[in-house]
Design a protein around this motif. Structure first.
Motif, short mmCIF file in Angstrom:
data_model
loop_
_atom_site.label_atom_id
_atom_site.label_comp_id
_atom_site.label_asym_id
_atom_site.label_seq_id
_atom_site.Cartn_x
_atom_site.Cartn_y
_atom_site.Cartn_z
N TYR A 1 0.73 -1.05 0.17
CA TYR A 1 -0.09 0.08 0.01
C TYR A 1 1.01 1.16 -0.06
N SER A 2 0.32 2.34 -0.11
CA SER A 2 0.68 3.60 -0.02
C SER A 2 0.25 4.41 0.92
N ARG A 3 0.59 5.39 1.56
CA ARG A 3 0.18 6.24 2.63
C ARG A 3 -0.47 7.67 1.78
N ASP A 4 -0.40 7.69 0.76
CA ASP A 4 -0.89 8.66 -0.19
C ASP A 4 -1.92 8.13 -1.14
N PHE A 5 -2.06 8.81 -2.11
CA PHE A 5 -3.29 8.31 -3.11
C PHE A 5 -2.54 7.60 -3.90
N SER A 6 -1.33 7.51 -4.29
CA SER A 6 -0.73 6.80 -5.52
C SER A 6 -0.83 5.05 -5.63
N GLY A 7 -1.49 4.68 -6.44
CA GLY A 7 -1.33 3.38 -6.47
C GLY A 7 -2.82 2.61 -6.25
N TRP A 8 -3.70 3.44 -5.76
CA TRP A 8 -5.16 3.06 -5.34
C TRP A 8 -5.89 2.85 -6.43
N LEU A 9 -6.19 1.68 -6.93
CA LEU A 9 -6.80 1.46 -8.57
C LEU A 9 -8.18 1.42 -8.45
N TYR A 10 -8.81 0.81 -7.17
CA TYR A 10 -10.27 0.65 -7.20
C TYR A 10 -10.88 1.22 -5.86
N TRP A 11 -11.93 1.93 -6.03
CA TRP A 11 -12.64 2.58 -4.99
C TRP A 11 -14.12 2.26 -4.64
N GLY A 12 -14.32 2.00 -3.38
CA GLY A 12 -15.69 1.92 -3.31
C GLY A 12 -16.64 3.05 -3.38
N GLN A 13 -18.08 3.02 -3.22
CA GLN A 13 -18.87 3.99 -3.24
C GLN A 13 -18.86 4.96 -2.01
N GLY A 14 -18.41 4.59 -0.90
CA GLY A 14 -18.41 5.28 0.32
C GLY A 14 -19.76 4.91 1.23
N THR A 15 -19.29 5.02 2.37
CA THR A 15 -20.27 4.92 3.27
C THR A 15 -20.21 6.16 4.47
N LEU A 16 -21.67 6.44 4.72
CA LEU A 16 -21.48 7.80 5.76
C LEU A 16 -21.48 7.58 7.08
#
Length: 123
Positions: A103-118
């Motif tokens: 993983y990375s601690r920033d936004f680099s390399g994050w390919l897939y994202w969920g829709q979010g939960t509040l």
């Protein structure tokens, strides 16, 4: 790969919640997983990440041990256990899958994202 985040809701300050992130494919068992959040009017921020086998984890310094990330590859699911919640934890929480096994601690390399939960924490 699709990621489905769930488990958000309304909780009182001091309470706990467990978020889940279910992946559509077992191939994510080879990927690092992470959690981020975005509060109203603020930028998205990194919270926690876990390597493909759970052997390595990382957390944002600001969490001070209140959150715990884990995963169950047999269920293709990652979790974020949140304790001692504060009103400032109110945000939309997103899970993500990294392109690599770690993983990375920033936004680099994050390919897939969920829709979010509040998550809403009341005082």
């Amino acid at each position: 790969v699709q990621l489905q985040a769930s488990g958000g809701g309304l909780v009182q300050a001091g309470g706990s919640l467990r978020l889940s992130c279910a992946a559509s494919k077992r191939t994510t068992s080879n990927n690092g997983m992470g959690w981020f959040r975005q509060a109203p009017g603020k930028e998205r921020e990194f919270l926690a990440a876990i390597s493909w086998n759970g052997g390595s984890t990382a957390y944002a310094d600001s969490l001070k041990g209140r959150f715990t990330i884990s995963r169950d590859n047999a269920k293709s699911t990652a979790y974020l256990e949140m304790d001692s919640l504060k009103p400032e934890d109110t945000a939309v929480y997103y899970c993500a899958a990294h392109r690599g096994s770690y993983y990375s601690r920033d936004f680099s390399g994050w390919l897939y994202w969920g829709q979010g939960t509040l998550v809403t924490v009341s005082s």
